[in-house]
Design a protein around this motif. Sequence first.
Motif, PDB file in Angstrom:
ATOM      1  N   LEU A   3       0.798  -1.035  -0.095  1.00 60.40           N
ATOM      2  CA  LEU A   3      -0.219  -0.046  -0.128  1.00 60.40           C
ATOM      3  C   LEU A   3       1.049   1.238  -0.080  1.00 60.40           C
ATOM      4  CD1 LEU A   3      -2.394  -0.835   2.524  1.00 60.40           C
ATOM      5  CD2 LEU A   3      -2.565  -1.448   0.229  1.00 60.40           C
ATOM      6  N   LEU A   4       0.680   2.402  -1.172  1.00 59.92           N
ATOM      7  CA  LEU A   4       1.662   3.324  -1.303  1.00 59.92           C
ATOM      8  C   LEU A   4       0.513   4.552  -0.396  1.00 59.92           C
ATOM      9  CD1 LEU A   4       4.155   5.244  -1.867  1.00 59.92           C
ATOM     10  CD2 LEU A   4       2.482   5.353  -3.748  1.00 59.92           C
ATOM     11  N   PHE A   5       1.134   5.755   0.368  1.00 59.34           N
ATOM     12  CA  PHE A   5       0.232   6.215   1.216  1.00 59.34           C
ATOM     13  C   PHE A   5       0.451   7.666   0.645  1.00 59.34           C
ATOM     14  CE2 PHE A   5      -0.658   3.063   3.846  1.00 59.34           C
ATOM     15  CZ  PHE A   5      -2.384   3.248   4.382  1.00 59.34           C
ATOM     16  N   VAL A   6       0.243   7.979  -0.414  1.00 58.47           N
ATOM     17  CA  VAL A   6       0.734   9.942  -0.685  1.00 58.47           C
ATOM     18  C   VAL A   6       0.277  10.653  -0.029  1.00 58.47           C
ATOM     19  CG1 VAL A   6       0.214  10.994  -2.663  1.00 58.47           C
ATOM     20  CG2 VAL A   6       0.292   8.539  -2.950  1.00 58.47           C
ATOM     21  N   ALA A   7       0.732  10.974   1.055  1.00 57.02           N
ATOM     22  CA  ALA A   7       0.882  12.331   2.561  1.00 57.02           C
ATOM     23  C   ALA A   7       1.464  12.761   2.496  1.00 57.02           C
ATOM     24  CB  ALA A   7       0.537  10.942   3.404  1.00 57.02           C
ATOM     25  N   ASP A   8       1.390  13.795   3.419  1.00 54.66           N
ATOM     26  CA  ASP A   8       2.190  14.695   4.004  1.00 54.66           C
ATOM     27  C   ASP A   8       2.986  14.538   4.371  1.00 54.66           C
ATOM     28  OD1 ASP A   8       0.935  17.610   3.384  1.00 54.66           O
ATOM     29  OD2 ASP A   8      -0.834  16.537   4.570  1.00 54.66           O
ATOM     30  N   PRO A   9       4.607  15.017   5.036  1.00 56.94           N
ATOM     31  CA  PRO A   9       5.631  14.099   5.930  1.00 56.94           C
ATOM     32  C   PRO A   9       5.174  13.619   6.899  1.00 56.94           C
ATOM     33  CG  PRO A   9       6.141  16.364   5.108  1.00 56.94           C
ATOM     34  CD  PRO A   9       4.236  16.309   4.874  1.00 56.94           C
ATOM     35  N   LEU A  10       5.396  12.099   7.331  1.00 62.43           N
ATOM     36  CA  LEU A  10       5.637  11.289   7.422  1.00 62.43           C
ATOM     37  C   LEU A  10       6.055  11.836   9.374  1.00 62.43           C
ATOM     38  CD1 LEU A  10       7.089   7.873   6.938  1.00 62.43           C
ATOM     39  CD2 LEU A  10       4.668   8.813   6.155  1.00 62.43           C
ATOM     40  N   GLU A  11       7.131  13.264   9.205  1.00 56.25           N
ATOM     41  CA  GLU A  11       7.499  13.677  10.882  1.00 56.25           C
ATOM     42  C   GLU A  11       6.496  14.426  11.354  1.00 56.25           C
ATOM     43  OE1 GLU A  11      11.000  11.148   8.339  1.00 56.25           O
ATOM     44  OE2 GLU A  11       9.419  12.710   7.683  1.00 56.25           O
ATOM     45  N   GLY A  12       6.341  14.808  10.607  1.00 55.07           N
ATOM     46  CA  GLY A  12       4.872  15.867  11.231  1.00 55.07           C
ATOM     47  C   GLY A  12       3.756  14.960  11.764  1.00 55.07           C
ATOM     48  N   PHE A  13       3.844  14.295  11.372  1.00 54.03           N
ATOM     49  CA  PHE A  13       1.999  13.718  11.687  1.00 54.03           C
ATOM     50  C   PHE A  13       2.159  13.341  13.952  1.00 54.03           C
ATOM     51  CE2 PHE A  13       0.734   9.892   8.817  1.00 54.03           C
ATOM     52  CZ  PHE A  13       0.852  10.908   7.456  1.00 54.03           C
ATOM     53  N   LYS A  14       0.723  13.820  13.421  1.00 53.63           N
ATOM     54  CA  LYS A  14       0.201  13.441  14.963  1.00 53.63           C
ATOM     55  C   LYS A  14       0.034  12.487  15.490  1.00 53.63           C
ATOM     56  CE  LYS A  14       0.015  18.843  15.934  1.00 53.63           C
ATOM     57  NZ  LYS A  14       0.098  18.829  14.341  1.00 53.63           N
ATOM     58  N   THR A  15       0.385  11.346  15.942  1.00 60.74           N
ATOM     59  CA  THR A  15      -0.291   9.630  15.461  1.00 60.74           C
ATOM     60  C   THR A  15      -1.228   9.393  16.857  1.00 60.74           C
ATOM     61  OG1 THR A  15       1.424   8.783  17.554  1.00 60.74           O
ATOM     62  CG2 THR A  15       2.346   9.293  14.642  1.00 60.74           C
ATOM     63  N   ALA A  79       1.573   1.878 -10.373  1.00 58.61           N
ATOM     64  CA  ALA A  79       1.070   0.823 -10.575  1.00 58.61           C
ATOM     65  C   ALA A  79       1.586  -0.501 -10.427  1.00 58.61           C
ATOM     66  CB  ALA A  79       0.998   0.480 -12.318  1.00 58.61           C
ATOM     67  N   GLU A  80       2.817  -0.884  -9.973  1.00 59.66           N
ATOM     68  CA  GLU A  80       3.102  -1.846  -8.937  1.00 59.66           C
ATOM     69  C   GLU A  80       2.955  -2.292  -7.577  1.00 59.66           C
ATOM     70  OE1 GLU A  80       7.293  -1.140  -9.102  1.00 59.66           O
ATOM     71  OE2 GLU A  80       7.021  -1.699 -10.941  1.00 59.66           O
ATOM     72  N   CYS A  81       1.533  -1.271  -7.000  1.00 57.90           N
ATOM     73  CA  CYS A  81       1.605  -1.370  -6.005  1.00 57.90           C
ATOM     74  C   CYS A  81       0.466  -1.688  -5.672  1.00 57.90           C
ATOM     75  CB  CYS A  81       1.104   0.041  -4.748  1.00 57.90           C
ATOM     76  SG  CYS A  81       2.592   1.250  -4.862  1.00 57.90           S
ATOM     77  N   ASP A  82      -0.570  -2.424  -4.959  1.00 61.12           N
ATOM     78  CA  ASP A  82      -1.946  -3.201  -4.635  1.00 61.12           C
ATOM     79  C   ASP A  82      -3.319  -2.273  -4.545  1.00 61.12           C
ATOM     80  OD1 ASP A  82      -1.453  -6.024  -4.604  1.00 61.12           O
ATOM     81  OD2 ASP A  82      -0.376  -5.244  -3.102  1.00 61.12           O
ATOM     82  N   ALA A  83      -2.115  -0.948  -3.905  1.00 63.27           N
ATOM     83  CA  ALA A  83      -3.523  -0.010  -3.388  1.00 63.27           C
ATOM     84  C   ALA A  83      -2.573   1.545  -3.518  1.00 63.27           C
ATOM     85  CB  ALA A  83      -4.673   0.240  -2.546  1.00 63.27           C
ATOM     86  N   VAL A  84      -2.859   2.591  -3.813  1.00 63.45           N
ATOM     87  CA  VAL A  84      -2.574   3.740  -3.641  1.00 63.45           C
ATOM     88  C   VAL A  84      -3.600   4.165  -2.900  1.00 63.45           C
ATOM     89  CG1 VAL A  84      -1.807   5.587  -4.287  1.00 63.45           C
ATOM     90  CG2 VAL A  84      -1.415   4.129  -5.886  1.00 63.45           C
ATOM     91  N   LEU A  85      -3.453   4.797  -1.604  1.00 65.78           N
ATOM     92  CA  LEU A  85      -4.035   6.201  -0.615  1.00 65.78           C
ATOM     93  C   LEU A  85      -3.889   7.458  -1.310  1.00 65.78           C
ATOM     94  CD1 LEU A  85      -3.699   3.401   0.752  1.00 65.78           C
ATOM     95  CD2 LEU A  85      -5.156   3.703   1.662  1.00 65.78           C
ATOM     96  N   MET A  86      -5.087   8.718  -2.167  1.00 60.06           N
ATOM     97  CA  MET A  86      -4.020  10.036  -1.592  1.00 60.06           C
ATOM     98  C   MET A  86      -4.632  10.237   0.107  1.00 60.06           C
ATOM     99  SD  MET A  86      -3.041  12.438  -2.960  1.00 60.06           S
ATOM    100  CE  MET A  86      -3.254  14.022  -3.823  1.00 60.06           C
ATOM    101  N   ARG A  87      -3.780  10.704   0.799  1.00 59.57           N
ATOM    102  CA  ARG A  87      -4.133  11.182   1.848  1.00 59.57           C
ATOM    103  C   ARG A  87      -3.389  12.535   2.350  1.00 59.57           C
ATOM    104  NH1 ARG A  87      -8.335  10.179   4.996  1.00 59.57           N
ATOM    105  NH2 ARG A  87      -6.635  10.882   7.030  1.00 59.57           N
ATOM    106  N   LYS A  88      -2.919  13.343   0.998  1.00 61.75           N
ATOM    107  CA  LYS A  88      -2.380  14.871   1.344  1.00 61.75           C
ATOM    108  C   LYS A  88      -3.305  15.571   1.659  1.00 61.75           C
ATOM    109  CE  LYS A  88      -0.234  18.395   0.530  1.00 61.75           C
ATOM    110  NZ  LYS A  88      -0.741  19.280   1.593  1.00 61.75           N
TER     111      LYS A  88
END
Length: 319
Positions: A3-15, A79-88
């Motif tokens: 799974l590919l997550f297209v997101a904001d920088p991981l370092e900024g996540f408030k988990t 296209a090599e990923c099973d899914a791309v999740l657009m989370r920007k």
Amino acid sequence: MKLLFVADPLEGFKTYKDSTFAMMREAARRGHRIVACETRQLVWLRGGRVTARAAREIELTGDAHDWFRVVATGDLALAECDAVLMRKDPPFDSEFFYATHLLSQAEREGARVFNRPASLREHPEKLAILEFPQFIAPTLVTRDPAEIRAFHAEQQDIILKPLDGMGGMGIFRVKADGLNLGSIVETLNKDGTQTVMVQRFIPAIAEGDKRILVIGGKPVPWCLARIPQGSEVRGNLAAGGKGVARELTARDREIAEALGPVLAARGLLLVGLDVIGDNVTEINVTSPTCFQEITDQSGFDVAAMFVDALEAALQGARS
């Protein structure tokens, strides 16, 4: 699955509250591989495929601060990923718009993208409600100050907001006295060059601006009521609102069950409906949130429901 997550920088996540993190954690728990990139890393070159440059495959550590470690870095064709999740996260600016076009090209190359890029473009979060007038309060969309003044004269108590705001940014209330209406209109429509949304004020905001999540066309049975605090008119958590999980009312379900299947059929796996009283005020499709707040307070596992729906959508595509 990868799974590919297209997101904001991981370092900024408030988990402790991030919904994308909740998705990653549930997917990883099920054994799926997690890869992440930012929109700026998406590249297309003639003769090739849309690729995430230097995408990072990660493992979750369980630590609240150093919450991930990178296990591999490299270029990855979407296209090599099973899914791309657009989370920007919003705003939906020109760069977000261009990213959706790259994601549409990735779809043509065989990628499965959620939410579907064309539907992200076709459902701007403020304007998407216009398709469902039976569920909204009196609403005006215009950049003409005279139209706004006439609407205020009719409705008396109104909310004005920019079409590209997020988190409650740029929202104004004008009561019957019309105090500062002219100045507010000038600020929002920038001398007639930008379009503004105007809605009748809904007193039920005192009971909360409800975020209703719809996953795979079906409503999560709990919503998060974001309640304004003090003299604030906005319930947004980013504006200081207090989030309280509540079970859906009959009206909430009516709205969600009417809109959910329509939006799901357009490739919108995850939608966040904002509802005040009996009225839909926004349809959020870019990166709807509130997974963890609802789960923490209600015990209902929103992330599990989401990954269930994602797996079902991918399985359906293979069969």
